[in-house]
Design a protein around this motif. Sequence first.
Motif, PDB file in Angstrom:
ATOM      1  N   ARG A   1       0.957  -1.124   0.067  1.00 13.64           N
ATOM      2  CA  ARG A   1      -0.011  -0.151   0.006  1.00 13.64           C
ATOM      3  C   ARG A   1       0.961   1.326  -0.097  1.00 13.64           C
ATOM      4  N   ASP A   2       1.837   1.036   1.042  1.00 11.43           N
ATOM      5  CA  ASP A   2       2.716   2.481   0.993  1.00 11.43           C
ATOM      6  C   ASP A   2       3.640   2.748  -0.345  1.00 11.43           C
ATOM      7  N   ALA A   3       3.988   1.628  -0.965  1.00  8.94           N
ATOM      8  CA  ALA A   3       4.837   1.763  -2.103  1.00  8.94           C
ATOM      9  C   ALA A   3       3.878   2.458  -3.310  1.00  8.94           C
ATOM     10  N   LEU A   4       2.640   1.976  -3.187  1.00  6.86           N
ATOM     11  CA  LEU A   4       1.901   2.420  -4.127  1.00  6.86           C
ATOM     12  C   LEU A   4       1.646   3.938  -4.065  1.00  6.86           C
ATOM     13  N   LEU A   5       1.653   4.555  -2.693  1.00  3.85           N
ATOM     14  CA  LEU A   5       1.492   5.807  -2.334  1.00  3.85           C
ATOM     15  C   LEU A   5       2.652   6.517  -2.432  1.00  3.85           C
ATOM     16  N   GLY A   6       3.810   6.109  -2.530  1.00  5.97           N
ATOM     17  CA  GLY A   6       4.907   6.575  -2.669  1.00  5.97           C
ATOM     18  C   GLY A   6       5.557   6.939  -1.423  1.00  5.97           C
ATOM     19  N   ARG A   7       5.123   6.322  -0.325  1.00  6.12           N
ATOM     20  CA  ARG A   7       5.379   6.559   1.013  1.00  6.12           C
ATOM     21  C   ARG A   7       6.053   5.380   1.824  1.00  6.12           C
ATOM     22  N   LEU A   8       6.822   4.399   0.914  1.00  4.98           N
ATOM     23  CA  LEU A   8       7.379   3.318   1.665  1.00  4.98           C
ATOM     24  C   LEU A   8       8.376   3.775   2.511  1.00  4.98           C
ATOM     25  N   GLY A   9       8.191   3.102   3.824  1.00  2.00           N
ATOM     26  CA  GLY A   9       9.207   3.371   4.794  1.00  2.00           C
ATOM     27  C   GLY A   9      10.200   2.262   5.014  1.00  2.00           C
ATOM     28  N   HIS A  10      10.696   1.816   5.908  1.00  4.49           N
ATOM     29  CA  HIS A  10      12.064   0.912   6.090  1.00  4.49           C
ATOM     30  C   HIS A  10      11.253  -0.370   6.839  1.00  4.49           C
ATOM     31  N   ASP A  11       9.992  -0.486   7.152  1.00  4.95           N
ATOM     32  CA  ASP A  11       9.497  -1.684   7.386  1.00  4.95           C
ATOM     33  C   ASP A  11       8.887  -2.421   6.515  1.00  4.95           C
ATOM     34  N   LEU A  12       9.417  -3.786   6.144  1.00  5.32           N
ATOM     35  CA  LEU A  12       8.913  -4.698   5.083  1.00  5.32           C
ATOM     36  C   LEU A  12       8.277  -5.629   5.600  1.00  5.32           C
ATOM     37  N   ASP A  13       6.897  -5.790   5.212  1.00  4.42           N
ATOM     38  CA  ASP A  13       6.165  -7.278   5.510  1.00  4.42           C
ATOM     39  C   ASP A  13       5.946  -8.026   4.288  1.00  4.42           C
ATOM     40  N   PHE A  14       6.313  -9.253   4.629  1.00  6.61           N
ATOM     41  CA  PHE A  14       6.318 -10.503   3.484  1.00  6.61           C
ATOM     42  C   PHE A  14       5.594 -11.582   4.201  1.00  6.61           C
ATOM     43  N   THR A  15       4.971 -12.460   3.051  1.00 10.60           N
ATOM     44  CA  THR A  15       4.493 -13.582   3.583  1.00 10.60           C
ATOM     45  C   THR A  15       4.775 -14.759   2.739  1.00 10.60           C
ATOM     46  N   THR A  16       4.794 -15.894   2.974  1.00  2.00           N
ATOM     47  CA  THR A  16       5.619 -17.043   2.535  1.00  2.00           C
ATOM     48  C   THR A  16       4.836 -18.526   2.837  1.00  2.00           C
ATOM     49  N   ASP A  17       4.920 -19.359   2.003  1.00  2.00           N
ATOM     50  CA  ASP A  17       4.342 -20.690   2.135  1.00  2.00           C
ATOM     51  C   ASP A  17       5.514 -21.413   3.103  1.00  2.00           C
ATOM     52  N   ALA A  18       6.519 -21.068   3.328  1.00  2.00           N
ATOM     53  CA  ALA A  18       7.730 -21.438   4.381  1.00  2.00           C
ATOM     54  C   ALA A  18       7.099 -21.516   5.853  1.00  2.00           C
ATOM     55  N   ARG A  19       7.571 -22.517   6.487  1.00  2.00           N
ATOM     56  CA  ARG A  19       6.746 -22.607   7.959  1.00  2.00           C
ATOM     57  C   ARG A  19       7.939 -21.957   8.649  1.00  2.00           C
ATOM     58  N   PRO A  20       7.582 -21.375   9.868  1.00  2.00           N
ATOM     59  CA  PRO A  20       8.407 -20.556  10.706  1.00  2.00           C
ATOM     60  C   PRO A  20      10.067 -21.040  10.928  1.00  2.00           C
ATOM     61  N   ASP A  21      10.125 -22.315  11.199  1.00  2.00           N
ATOM     62  CA  ASP A  21      11.714 -22.611  11.166  1.00  2.00           C
ATOM     63  C   ASP A  21      12.406 -22.644   9.783  1.00  2.00           C
ATOM     64  N   GLU A  22      11.685 -22.633   8.834  1.00  2.00           N
ATOM     65  CA  GLU A  22      12.567 -22.611   7.403  1.00  2.00           C
ATOM     66  C   GLU A  22      12.844 -21.004   7.228  1.00  2.00           C
ATOM     67  N   ILE A  23      11.665 -20.348   7.783  1.00  2.00           N
ATOM     68  CA  ILE A  23      12.066 -18.754   7.501  1.00  2.00           C
ATOM     69  C   ILE A  23      13.223 -18.547   8.414  1.00  2.00           C
ATOM     70  N   GLU A  24      13.306 -18.892   9.648  1.00  2.00           N
ATOM     71  CA  GLU A  24      14.344 -18.365  10.741  1.00  2.00           C
ATOM     72  C   GLU A  24      15.752 -18.828   9.741  1.00  2.00           C
ATOM     73  N   ARG A  25      15.668 -20.112   9.449  1.00  2.00           N
ATOM     74  CA  ARG A  25      16.866 -20.631   9.021  1.00  2.00           C
ATOM     75  C   ARG A  25      17.465 -19.660   7.808  1.00  2.00           C
ATOM     76  N   LEU A  26      16.445 -19.419   6.861  1.00  2.00           N
ATOM     77  CA  LEU A  26      16.864 -18.742   5.846  1.00  2.00           C
ATOM     78  C   LEU A  26      17.264 -17.258   6.015  1.00  2.00           C
ATOM     79  N   LEU A  27      16.537 -16.422   6.756  1.00  2.00           N
ATOM     80  CA  LEU A  27      16.807 -15.232   7.362  1.00  2.00           C
ATOM     81  C   LEU A  27      18.331 -15.332   7.923  1.00  2.00           C
ATOM     82  N   SER A  28      18.431 -16.247   8.910  1.00  2.00           N
ATOM     83  CA  SER A  28      19.845 -16.160   9.391  1.00  2.00           C
ATOM     84  C   SER A  28      20.861 -16.399   8.423  1.00  2.00           C
ATOM     85  N   SER A  29      20.565 -17.394   7.518  1.00  2.00           N
ATOM     86  CA  SER A  29      21.822 -17.671   6.383  1.00  2.00           C
ATOM     87  C   SER A  29      21.836 -16.395   5.741  1.00  2.00           C
TER      88      SER A  29
END
Length: 491
Positions: A44-72
């Motif tokens: 929404r904020d990208a469309l409004l031209g006011r994107l901040g530095h907080d980025l929200d994502f969603t994924t089909d990966a489960r939490p353990d995999e998300i943590e592993r990939l982010l840590s890597s």
Amino acid sequence: MPDLSEVQANAVAELLRIAPVVERLGVRFADAGYELHLVGGSVRDALLGRLGHDLDFTTDARPDEIERLLSSYTSGIKGAAVWAIGKEFGTIGARIPTEGPGDVGESPDWVVEITTYRADIYRPESRKPEVAFGDTLQGDLVRRDFTVNAMAITVGENTFTDPYGGLADLAQGVLRTPGTPEQSFSDDPLRMMRAARFAAQLQMQPAPEVLSAMTAMADRIQIISAERVRDELSKLLLADKPRAGLAMLVATGIADHVLPELPAMRLEVDEHHRHKDVFEHSLVVLDQAIDLEKRRGHRPDLINRLAALLHDVGKPATRRFVDDGKVTFHHHDVVGAKLVKKRLKALRFSSDEIAAVAKLVELHLRFHGYGDGQWTDSAVRRYVRDAGDQLERLHILTRADCTTRNKRKAERLRRAYDDLEDRIDALAAQEELGAMRPDLNGDQIMAILGIGPGKEVGQAYKFLLEQRIDNGPLGEEAAKQVLLEWWQSRD
């Protein structure tokens, strides 16, 4: 209406330009066989031209995999961090410094949250959401609060998903829900308060069916924890123009359950219009306090805004009609401070925030009378002493509280307060008012009087502080003489 397909393409291109971390994360997840989508307020904020530095994502990966990939991903980046505080709700967070290929080195760090597809539901008897993980992007989006937050950009493919017309609603300034409002607000009743916040932050108008559901389901907000209500109310108050959102909370009846002091201030105006609608007056004071914040060089200030909104909450309880139809609100400042303490404590504000707001409410009338007669220097010192570290906020609140339409009266009050601030500045330069203390400390008092620690030391200290306020700095020798005279007369 603008060409929506062009808006989509421009938003994706701009996002990748200013936030290449998005594309790099997408590659990491794709290599592991998972989807990654930027969603919610980030799109929404990208469309409004006011994107901040907080980025929200969603994924089909489960939490353990998300943590592993982010840590890597972050392991080789200096200053990066990963946390799993929201793991039970499917969310893993990370802080990623902007230094890197294509990033702007002097910008704030990126704060990333990646969440497994999910749907949070509140049962009628529960204050906590029941978390269920999903398997599809569409299933995740349909459970989001509003259509403007139910859009996604698929990272890597750079495709735009908008199954519920969020982009069109954003362009038209209309707030709708992906499903029925009743289902959305049943899933999470806090969304009703969020609608009011978006009305303030984004100047969006809820669709008629959304307002109807908010009104019909207002009492459902009671199952939400005080902490979540507090956080949503704070975000609303910190918006550039919170008035519309606050008025919506009152109009729908939600305020009756979360901040009942607001609707209580809607006192009827008598036929002769001899007193104001206190709620409307409070909204005007809030508007003016926000304007003064900006003009005096301050960032949005929650304490300042709470004080402006609530400074007259004591009026309903103290209203009295006297001869010839006049109305009085004697001691509403003191009563209001007590009500503020009780309400903010119930909303789980911090003790420091509660004390600050209550002090401002209690002192907001102190200035009245200054323009009628010259305050002595001691009166000015007491004003500064009583305000303490809230002096600047008291300046703002007192000035904002002038809502008279009589231009001559308003100008007279403004000049009087200018004069008071000038006198405070002059005395502060001479006497260090901000750190006002007696001329003798506790150890010196005990040595001069030949006594040990005890209540007498506190009484002597208070006496010397009063002397300091009344007479300005005395110096140690004069203070010693005054102290001894006081001590002898006391005996």
